[in-house]
Design a protein around this motif. Structure first.
Motif, PDB file in Angstrom:
ATOM      1  N   TYR A   3       3.539  -0.897 -12.954  1.00 31.29           N
ATOM      2  CA  TYR A   3       2.897   0.291 -12.361  1.00 31.29           C
ATOM      3  C   TYR A   3       1.383   0.278 -12.648  1.00 31.29           C
ATOM      4  O   TYR A   3       0.560   0.543 -11.765  1.00 31.29           O
ATOM      5  N   TYR A   4       1.006  -0.070 -13.868  1.00 30.44           N
ATOM      6  CA  TYR A   4      -0.419  -0.166 -14.233  1.00 30.44           C
ATOM      7  C   TYR A   4      -1.092  -1.283 -13.439  1.00 30.44           C
ATOM      8  O   TYR A   4      -2.174  -1.108 -12.893  1.00 30.44           O
ATOM      9  N   ARG A   5      -0.457  -2.445 -13.387  1.00 34.57           N
ATOM     10  CA  ARG A   5      -1.016  -3.569 -12.649  1.00 34.57           C
ATOM     11  C   ARG A   5      -1.237  -3.190 -11.180  1.00 34.57           C
ATOM     12  O   ARG A   5      -2.264  -3.514 -10.589  1.00 34.57           O
ATOM     13  N   ARG A  24       2.403   2.059  -3.351  1.00 36.43           N
ATOM     14  CA  ARG A  24       1.372   2.529  -4.290  1.00 36.43           C
ATOM     15  C   ARG A  24       0.969   3.969  -3.977  1.00 36.43           C
ATOM     16  O   ARG A  24       0.733   4.772  -4.887  1.00 36.43           O
ATOM     17  N   VAL A  25       0.901   4.300  -2.691  1.00 32.38           N
ATOM     18  CA  VAL A  25       0.584   5.677  -2.295  1.00 32.38           C
ATOM     19  C   VAL A  25       1.642   6.637  -2.830  1.00 32.38           C
ATOM     20  O   VAL A  25       1.326   7.672  -3.431  1.00 32.38           O
ATOM     21  N   LEU A  40      -7.201   4.585  -3.553  1.00 29.29           N
ATOM     22  CA  LEU A  40      -6.503   3.983  -2.425  1.00 29.29           C
ATOM     23  C   LEU A  40      -7.168   4.308  -1.090  1.00 29.29           C
ATOM     24  O   LEU A  40      -6.934   3.642  -0.092  1.00 29.29           O
ATOM     25  N   THR A  82      -1.388  -0.002  -9.735  1.00 28.14           N
ATOM     26  CA  THR A  82      -2.150   1.190  -9.357  1.00 28.14           C
ATOM     27  C   THR A  82      -3.492   1.308 -10.069  1.00 28.14           C
ATOM     28  O   THR A  82      -4.393   1.954  -9.536  1.00 28.14           O
ATOM     29  N   ILE A  83      -3.645   0.712 -11.241  1.00 30.04           N
ATOM     30  CA  ILE A  83      -4.946   0.754 -11.924  1.00 30.04           C
ATOM     31  C   ILE A  83      -5.676  -0.568 -11.727  1.00 30.04           C
ATOM     32  O   ILE A  83      -6.843  -0.597 -11.341  1.00 30.04           O
ATOM     33  N   GLU A  84      -4.997  -1.704 -11.961  1.00 33.55           N
ATOM     34  CA  GLU A  84      -5.666  -2.998 -11.772  1.00 33.55           C
ATOM     35  C   GLU A  84      -5.608  -3.449 -10.315  1.00 33.55           C
ATOM     36  O   GLU A  84      -6.307  -4.376  -9.924  1.00 33.55           O
ATOM     37  N   ARG A  85      -4.755  -2.823  -9.514  1.00 36.33           N
ATOM     38  CA  ARG A  85      -4.607  -3.145  -8.092  1.00 36.33           C
ATOM     39  C   ARG A  85      -4.340  -4.633  -7.889  1.00 36.33           C
ATOM     40  O   ARG A  85      -4.961  -5.304  -7.071  1.00 36.33           O
ATOM     41  N   ALA A 124       3.762   6.252  -5.314  1.00 36.68           N
ATOM     42  CA  ALA A 124       3.770   6.328  -6.782  1.00 36.68           C
ATOM     43  C   ALA A 124       2.617   7.177  -7.298  1.00 36.68           C
ATOM     44  O   ALA A 124       2.800   8.045  -8.156  1.00 36.68           O
ATOM     45  N   THR A 125       1.408   6.950  -6.777  1.00 31.87           N
ATOM     46  CA  THR A 125       0.262   7.693  -7.309  1.00 31.87           C
ATOM     47  C   THR A 125       0.281   9.139  -6.835  1.00 31.87           C
ATOM     48  O   THR A 125      -0.153  10.036  -7.567  1.00 31.87           O
ATOM     49  N   GLY A 145       6.286   0.304 -16.779  1.00 32.73           N
ATOM     50  CA  GLY A 145       4.891   0.661 -17.022  1.00 32.73           C
ATOM     51  C   GLY A 145       3.888  -0.449 -16.711  1.00 32.73           C
ATOM     52  O   GLY A 145       2.899  -0.207 -16.009  1.00 32.73           O
ATOM     53  N   PRO A 146       4.109  -1.671 -17.197  1.00 35.82           N
ATOM     54  CA  PRO A 146       3.140  -2.738 -16.908  1.00 35.82           C
ATOM     55  C   PRO A 146       3.005  -3.036 -15.410  1.00 35.82           C
ATOM     56  O   PRO A 146       1.907  -3.304 -14.924  1.00 35.82           O
ATOM     57  N   GLY A 163       0.135  -0.118 -19.864  1.00 35.37           N
ATOM     58  CA  GLY A 163       1.093   0.290 -18.830  1.00 35.37           C
ATOM     59  C   GLY A 163       2.190   1.229 -19.327  1.00 35.37           C
ATOM     60  O   GLY A 163       2.426   2.279 -18.710  1.00 35.37           O
ATOM     61  N   ARG A 223     -12.535   2.651 -10.302  1.00 33.09           N
ATOM     62  CA  ARG A 223     -11.241   2.167 -10.791  1.00 33.09           C
ATOM     63  C   ARG A 223     -11.351   0.706 -11.219  1.00 33.09           C
ATOM     64  O   ARG A 223     -10.899   0.315 -12.290  1.00 33.09           O
ATOM     65  N   HIS A 254       0.821  -1.214   0.000  1.00 31.29           N
ATOM     66  CA  HIS A 254       0.000   0.000   0.000  1.00 31.29           C
ATOM     67  C   HIS A 254       0.855   1.265   0.000  1.00 31.29           C
ATOM     68  O   HIS A 254       0.605   2.192  -0.769  1.00 31.29           O
ATOM     69  N   ALA A 275      -2.284  -4.610 -18.990  1.00 26.12           N
ATOM     70  CA  ALA A 275      -1.117  -4.073 -18.267  1.00 26.12           C
ATOM     71  C   ALA A 275       0.075  -3.924 -19.207  1.00 26.12           C
ATOM     72  O   ALA A 275       0.784  -2.909 -19.185  1.00 26.12           O
ATOM     73  N   TYR A 290       0.772   4.707 -19.988  1.00 32.47           N
ATOM     74  CA  TYR A 290       0.366   5.335 -18.726  1.00 32.47           C
ATOM     75  C   TYR A 290       1.593   5.828 -17.954  1.00 32.47           C
ATOM     76  O   TYR A 290       1.615   6.945 -17.420  1.00 32.47           O
ATOM     77  N   TYR A 291       2.649   5.018 -17.917  1.00 31.92           N
ATOM     78  CA  TYR A 291       3.895   5.418 -17.244  1.00 31.92           C
ATOM     79  C   TYR A 291       4.528   6.604 -17.964  1.00 31.92           C
ATOM     80  O   TYR A 291       4.945   7.576 -17.342  1.00 31.92           O
TER      81      TYR A 291
END
Lengths: 188, 188
Positions: free
Chosen positions: A162-164, A100-101, B111, A166-169, A103-104, A159-160, B159, B120, A97, B155, B162-163
């Motif tokens: 980071y997307y996984r 992720r905080v 989050l 923060t977006i896909e969680r 980064a976002t 990127g993948p 990804g 999301r 967590h 992703a 997005y990055y």
């Protein structure tokens, strides 16, 4: 502020404020990092928080700055295996967590705050530079035929993940990491 | 609220509040979307904003919900060319400040806020499902040997864009898009 920086009470309250700001950020998000909330969390007078950080955007940026960024630091041959290890370590960090905080918050707050944007830019340049350097060294040693410009490797590789996160969680597994590493070039 | 939803004044003030919330979000970030700021921006009493949205997290989520998400909607063969077109359109959207705001606000606010997290999750599922479906169809037509699980395609493909847009704050060119598409499988 310069004249009082050696005062131990000044340093203690500074440290207490930074700790409180991080706690508020992790629990409630960057919008909650206000002078009032941080003062309450730290058990310190609001005026003291103002004296240290007249602006909360700078306090937020500094509270985040203590997070280390050890990724892609020391390239090692064979580069493919090193990349898999580093991306796996990064993926495990992005399972948390608090990472992720960070980064976002970095990506989001940088859109409106100059201090945060400068941190974002340094962070992005650092990672892109480290990855580009590692790939160029691997190419010069004949380890890889690159499919991509070295400066694009950070976006393609990180990127993948980071997307996984923060977006896909979700979590990035070794299959995705292998696909990412193979997307960068043909490894010999 | 249900009893008054047909009142045209109610609908007008609701629309004005949503517009003001979007304006505040784009100019100052999600932390600035407070009852006071939105009321001031809309030229409406603060009590009216409270009546429509007792909680600002729901107002923020709704203000973002009007953004359409047309990407990867209608897969078309040849799938490789369709993917390049769709990713190029997405990359051009991610060149815009307001799309970067939406993306980072969605990832960040989710989050801490349940409403935003539900949005999301729906958004992530929608994109992952559309891409997985398109790749499975392409495989069944013999267009591609996949290098990846279809559910990982979002992703892997989105990804890097997005990055690049939110961390590197740059634009994704056609070289990166070609690398991304080729990372998904061997196209025939």
């Amino acid at each position: 502020m310069v004249a009082t920086q050696d005062d131990p009470r000044f340093l203690r309250s500074r440290e207490a404020i930074l700790t409180a700001a991080r706690e508020v950020l992790l629990a409630h998000g960057p919008g909650a990092v206000t002078h009032a909330r941080v003062a309450e969390q730290a058990g310190i007078a609001r005026a003291t928080v103002y004296r240290h950080w007249p602006r909360t955007d700078q306090l937020l940026a500094e509270a985040m700055a203590t997070v280390p960024m050890p990724f892609f630091e020391a390239p090692d041959a064979p580069t493919r295996e090193w990349l898999v290890r580093e991306l796996t370590a990064l993926a495990r960090q992005l399972d948390h967590h608090d990472v992720r905080v960070i980064a976002t918050t970095l990506a989001g707050s940088a859109l409106w705050e100059d201090d945060m944007d400068a941190r974002r830019a340094r962070f992005a340049d650092l990672l892109a530079g480290r990855l580009a350097g590692a790939l160029e060294a691997a190419r010069s040693r004949g380890e890889v035929d690159l499919h991509t410009a070295p400066r694009d490797a950070a976006a393609l590789a990180i990127g993948p993940l980071y997307y996984r996160a923060t977006i896909e969680r979700g979590t990035t597994d070794e299959g995705v990491i292998a696909t990412v590493v193979d997307s960068l070039g043909r490894w010999r």
